[in-house]
Motif scaffolding. Structure first.
Motif: not given
Length: 71
Positions: A26-37, A52-62
């Motif tokens: 759902g929307e809320k879990p998707a928002r939470t997952a984006l924040k964790r990424a 950009e300070a986060e791990n750039p490989t996160n962009l390629e993860r599901s």
């Protein structure tokens, strides 16, 4: 679906629409997952932004890699 693909979709669609049409969460879990990424949103600006300070490989993860069952 990869984080990078979702960020591109947020430029034209709301998270609620993306979750309904493309994800099995759902929307809320998707928002939470984006924040964790390492993504965030700014009020008044369209779309989500990757920190950009986060791990750039996160962009390629599901997005499902960043979902966890909170019980």
């Amino acid at each position: 679906m990869k984080i990078k693909e979702i960020l591109e979709l947020t430029e034209t669609k709301l998270i609620a629409e993306i979750a309904k049409e493309h994800l099995t969460i759902g929307e809320k879990p998707a928002r939470t997952a984006l924040k964790r990424a390492g993504c965030y949103t700014i009020v008044g600006r369209i779309g989500w932004i990757f920190d950009e300070a986060e791990n750039p490989t996160n962009l390629e993860r599901s997005i499902y890699d960043f979902c966890k069952e909170d019980k």
